[in-house]
Design an enzyme around this catalytic site. Structure first.
Site, PDB file in Angstrom:
ATOM      1  N   SER A 127       0.835  -1.197   0.000  1.00  0.00           N
ATOM      2  CA  SER A 127       0.000   0.000   0.000  1.00  0.00           C
ATOM      3  C   SER A 127       0.880   1.260   0.000  1.00  0.00           C
ATOM      4  O   SER A 127       1.651   1.472  -0.928  1.00  0.00           O
ATOM      5  CB  SER A 127      -0.944  -0.040   1.205  1.00  0.00           C
ATOM      6  OG  SER A 127      -1.929   0.956   1.106  1.00  0.00           O
ATOM      7  N   ASP A 182     -10.514  -4.363  -4.283  1.00  0.00           N
ATOM      8  CA  ASP A 182      -9.924  -3.389  -3.363  1.00  0.00           C
ATOM      9  C   ASP A 182     -10.838  -2.169  -3.270  1.00  0.00           C
ATOM     10  O   ASP A 182     -11.068  -1.477  -4.266  1.00  0.00           O
ATOM     11  CB  ASP A 182      -8.532  -2.982  -3.855  1.00  0.00           C
ATOM     12  CG  ASP A 182      -7.725  -2.233  -2.814  1.00  0.00           C
ATOM     13  OD1 ASP A 182      -8.305  -1.373  -2.118  1.00  0.00           O
ATOM     14  OD2 ASP A 182      -6.520  -2.511  -2.698  1.00  0.00           O
ATOM     15  N   HIS A 196      -8.936  -4.439   0.400  1.00  0.00           N
ATOM     16  CA  HIS A 196      -7.596  -3.881   0.587  1.00  0.00           C
ATOM     17  C   HIS A 196      -6.879  -4.489   1.785  1.00  0.00           C
ATOM     18  O   HIS A 196      -5.677  -4.735   1.725  1.00  0.00           O
ATOM     19  CB  HIS A 196      -7.709  -2.360   0.772  1.00  0.00           C
ATOM     20  CG  HIS A 196      -6.391  -1.657   0.790  1.00  0.00           C
ATOM     21  ND1 HIS A 196      -5.643  -1.422  -0.351  1.00  0.00           N
ATOM     22  CD2 HIS A 196      -5.673  -1.131   1.818  1.00  0.00           C
ATOM     23  CE1 HIS A 196      -4.531  -0.778  -0.029  1.00  0.00           C
ATOM     24  NE2 HIS A 196      -4.523  -0.585   1.271  1.00  0.00           N
TER      25      HIS A 196
END
Length: 274
Positions: free
Chosen positions: A152, A221, A249
């Site tokens: 991320s 996501d 996510h």
């Protein structure tokens, strides 16, 4: 007409206040070190021998991390985690990399976990530089044996690191193209490109990366759109590979499925220096 005019004034003032709040409170929308600063578990609790390490940054902060050594290791992973939690929330990754015969250095950015300081964009870059130098200088690990794994937000930091140094491989997991582009998705009603104080431009850094790149993302996501992963893959130079995950996510991790691990394992072992 007067009522309508007054209403427009009120709405305009409210809109302006929202913009000001987001402008001045952006760091609180980017970093979430308070979500579990406590170390809730250690690698020892999942059967892995590890060392507690302290990494000193050039601007005087002290970062806490773990170094997990794998028997007959073929390389070393420098793990750069996302914007919430700390190293103790990533134990499943440690198990995966250990099984792939890879050493792991995982650390907390400044202000996270047991690391000193307060997070900032420049600060996270300085932290990553310090972790890289810890591996390559203090431990004497060859750059061509280091896999950068960015999760991320950590993907942007890893891409920047790969653009400046010479790792063996860069892995981007559920990573956005840049903060302004992600913010446009989350706040489409705001002029985010005008007020953005953070950049984390993964896409731009990736243009300067010359090592093999592995991109992984999920169409499910709900935070970072799948299109961001696709754009990153498109920009990356060959050799490269894309792995499609599933789930959200915070649930779509490579370590969740053996078939995903096998794809990553093949890519890493094919591109690490012998």
């Amino acid at each position: 007409m007067k009522v309508m005019f007054n209403l427009l004034i009120v709405l305009g003032c409210g809109y302006g206040i929202v913009i000001l709040l987001i402008f001045f409170l952006q760091s609180h929308l980017i970093y979430f070190p308070h979500i579990g600063r406590e170390i809730i578990a250690t690698p020892g609790q999942i059967g892995l021998n590890y060392e507690n390490v302290e990494i000193n940054t050039e601007d005087g902060e002290t970062l806490h991390g773990w170094f997990v050594q794998a028997p007959d290791a073929v390389g070393t992973v420098l793990f750069l985690h996302g914007n919430a939690g700390n190293v103790s929330h990533r134990l499943e990754y440690l198990s995966m990399f250990h099984a792939l015969r890879l050493n792991i250095l995982i650390f907390d950015y400044r202000g996270y976990g047991q690391s000193s300081g307060t997070p900032s964009e420049v600060g996270t870059y300085v932290d990553a530089d310090a972790a890289w130098l810890y591996l390559t200088d203090m431990r004497g690990i060859e750059p061509g044996k280091v896999v950068l794994f960015g999760e991320s937000l950590g993907g942007a930091i890893a891409a920047r690191l790969a653009a400046y140094y010479s790792p063996a491989i860069l892995v981007l997991a559920s990573t956005f193209t840049s903060v302004p582009e992600l913010a446009e998705t989350i706040y489409p009603f705001l002029p985010v490109r005008w007020i953005a104080r953070f950049d984390y431009n993964t896409l731009e850094y990736l243009k300067s990366v010359t090592c093999p790149v592995f991109v992984t993302h999920s169409p499910d996501d709900e935070i970072v759109p799948f299109s961001h992963g696709q754009r990153l893959f498109h920009v990356a130079a060959e050799p490269k590979q894309f792995l499609t995950l599933s789930d959200g996510h915070n649930e779509g991790f490579i370590a969740m499925r053996d078939e995903w691990i096998d794809v990553l394992k093949t890519f890493i072992h094919n591109h690490l220096k012998p």
